[in-house]
Design a protein around this motif. Structure first.
Motif, mmCIF file in Angstrom:
data_model
loop_
_atom_site.group_PDB
_atom_site.id
_atom_site.type_symbol
_atom_site.label_atom_id
_atom_site.label_comp_id
_atom_site.label_asym_id
_atom_site.label_seq_id
_atom_site.Cartn_x
_atom_site.Cartn_y
_atom_site.Cartn_z
ATOM 1 N N ARG A 1 -7.876 18.495 -0.947
ATOM 2 C CA ARG A 1 -8.704 17.413 -1.494
ATOM 3 C C ARG A 1 -8.578 16.165 -0.634
ATOM 4 N N ARG A 2 -9.617 15.334 -0.663
ATOM 5 C CA ARG A 2 -9.662 14.110 0.134
ATOM 6 C C ARG A 2 -9.010 12.969 -0.648
ATOM 7 N N VAL A 3 -8.068 12.291 0.001
ATOM 8 C CA VAL A 3 -7.376 11.154 -0.612
ATOM 9 C C VAL A 3 -7.309 10.021 0.413
ATOM 10 N N PRO A 4 -7.199 8.774 -0.061
ATOM 11 C CA PRO A 4 -7.059 7.663 0.890
ATOM 12 C C PRO A 4 -5.752 7.795 1.675
ATOM 13 N N ARG A 5 -5.802 7.475 2.972
ATOM 14 C CA ARG A 5 -4.565 7.459 3.775
ATOM 15 C C ARG A 5 -3.590 6.443 3.173
ATOM 16 N N PHE A 6 -4.112 5.269 2.797
ATOM 17 C CA PHE A 6 -3.327 4.228 2.143
ATOM 18 C C PHE A 6 -4.058 3.787 0.883
ATOM 19 N N ARG A 7 -3.300 3.487 -0.163
ATOM 20 C CA ARG A 7 -3.858 3.048 -1.446
ATOM 21 C C ARG A 7 -3.172 1.742 -1.833
ATOM 22 N N PHE A 8 -3.948 0.693 -2.106
ATOM 23 C CA PHE A 8 -3.396 -0.598 -2.499
ATOM 24 C C PHE A 8 -2.697 -0.464 -3.844
ATOM 25 N N TYR B 1 1.433 -3.667 9.545
ATOM 26 C CA TYR B 1 2.119 -3.389 8.293
ATOM 27 C C TYR B 1 3.549 -2.946 8.560
ATOM 28 N N HIS B 2 4.396 -3.082 7.525
ATOM 29 C CA HIS B 2 5.830 -2.847 7.653
ATOM 30 C C HIS B 2 6.295 -1.851 6.595
ATOM 31 N N ALA B 3 7.160 -0.948 7.007
ATOM 32 C CA ALA B 3 7.744 0.014 6.082
ATOM 33 C C ALA B 3 8.635 -0.717 5.082
ATOM 34 N N LEU B 4 8.533 -0.343 3.805
ATOM 35 C CA LEU B 4 9.392 -0.925 2.763
ATOM 36 C C LEU B 4 10.492 0.052 2.380
ATOM 37 N N PHE B 5 10.956 0.806 3.353
ATOM 38 C CA PHE B 5 12.009 1.790 3.139
ATOM 39 C C PHE B 5 12.780 1.947 4.443
ATOM 40 N N HIS C 1 0.852 -1.182 0.000
ATOM 41 C CA HIS C 1 0.000 0.000 0.000
ATOM 42 C C HIS C 1 0.887 1.231 0.000
ATOM 43 N N ALA C 2 0.475 2.253 -0.745
ATOM 44 C CA ALA C 2 1.185 3.531 -0.743
ATOM 45 C C ALA C 2 0.495 4.461 0.241
ATOM 46 N N HIS C 3 1.266 5.036 1.147
ATOM 47 C CA HIS C 3 0.764 6.041 2.080
ATOM 48 C C HIS C 3 0.589 7.343 1.310
ATOM 49 N N PHE C 4 -0.283 8.222 1.765
ATOM 50 C CA PHE C 4 -0.518 9.472 1.035
ATOM 51 C C PHE C 4 0.739 10.325 0.916
ATOM 52 N N THR C 5 1.766 10.055 1.727
ATOM 53 C CA THR C 5 3.038 10.777 1.637
ATOM 54 C C THR C 5 3.956 10.206 0.564
ATOM 55 N N GLY C 6 3.572 9.020 0.015
ATOM 56 C CA GLY C 6 4.379 8.395 -1.026
ATOM 57 C C GLY C 6 5.173 7.194 -0.564
ATOM 58 N N HIS C 7 5.327 6.991 0.741
ATOM 59 C CA HIS C 7 6.075 5.833 1.233
ATOM 60 C C HIS C 7 5.274 4.554 1.024
ATOM 61 N N LEU C 8 5.991 3.438 0.816
ATOM 62 C CA LEU C 8 5.354 2.137 0.608
ATOM 63 C C LEU C 8 5.443 1.294 1.873
ATOM 64 N N TYR C 9 4.346 0.573 2.122
ATOM 65 C CA TYR C 9 4.247 -0.319 3.277
ATOM 66 C C TYR C 9 3.628 -1.627 2.822
ATOM 67 N N GLU C 10 4.023 -2.727 3.484
ATOM 68 C CA GLU C 10 3.415 -4.016 3.176
ATOM 69 C C GLU C 10 2.534 -4.465 4.334
ATOM 70 N N VAL C 11 1.252 -4.664 4.046
ATOM 71 C CA VAL C 11 0.316 -5.181 5.037
ATOM 72 C C VAL C 11 0.513 -6.689 5.108
ATOM 73 N N THR C 12 0.776 -7.187 6.318
ATOM 74 C CA THR C 12 1.041 -8.619 6.487
ATOM 75 C C THR C 12 0.006 -9.312 7.355
ATOM 76 N N GLY C 13 -0.904 -8.542 7.940
ATOM 77 C CA GLY C 13 -1.918 -9.188 8.758
ATOM 78 C C GLY C 13 -2.881 -8.217 9.387
ATOM 79 N N THR C 14 -3.899 -8.787 9.995
ATOM 80 C CA THR C 14 -4.861 -8.025 10.775
ATOM 81 C C THR C 14 -5.061 -8.758 12.086
#
Length: 102
Positions: free
Chosen positions: A86-93, A55-59, A22-35
């Motif tokens: 403007r309204r944007v998703p906090r995280f985008r798959f 989730y884990h930072a990929l940077f 998932h991309a955070h609205f700041t541009g950083h990438l994270y991997e969701v591994t569980g709930t």
């Protein structure tokens, strides 16, 4: 084509966060591994709280290092934030976590 952050087939279903990158609205990438669920209290007084995303930072973060692990309530993970008026998703798959992105 927009790709949804969550899985679910009906409007009455609780949204489930998709595993993968998932991309955070700041541009950083994270991997969701569980709930899971937040557990509140101690000993025999424990109560199950809100559903959370793991989730884990990929940077590399100067403050937290490599693959720092984060936990956030599902509702917060899926909500929109305001950026530049403007309204944007906090995280985008963006992909399944195995090199494939959408």
């Amino acid at each position: 084509m927009a790709v949804s952050n969550y899985q679910g087939s009906g409007a009455s279903e609780k949204p489930m966060v998709r595993m993968g990158v998932h991309a955070h609205f700041t541009g950083h990438l994270y991997e969701v591994t569980g709930t899971g669920h937040l557990v509140l209290g101690q000993g025999t007084d424990e109560q199950v709280g809100s559903e959370v995303v793991v989730y884990h930072a990929l940077f590399h973060s100067p403050a937290y290092g490599d693959r720092h692990t984060w936990v956030r309530p599902v509702d917060n993970f899926l909500e929109e934030v305001e950026v530049d008026g403007r309204r944007v998703p906090r995280f985008r798959f963006v992909g399944d976590g195995q090199g494939k992105t959408h």
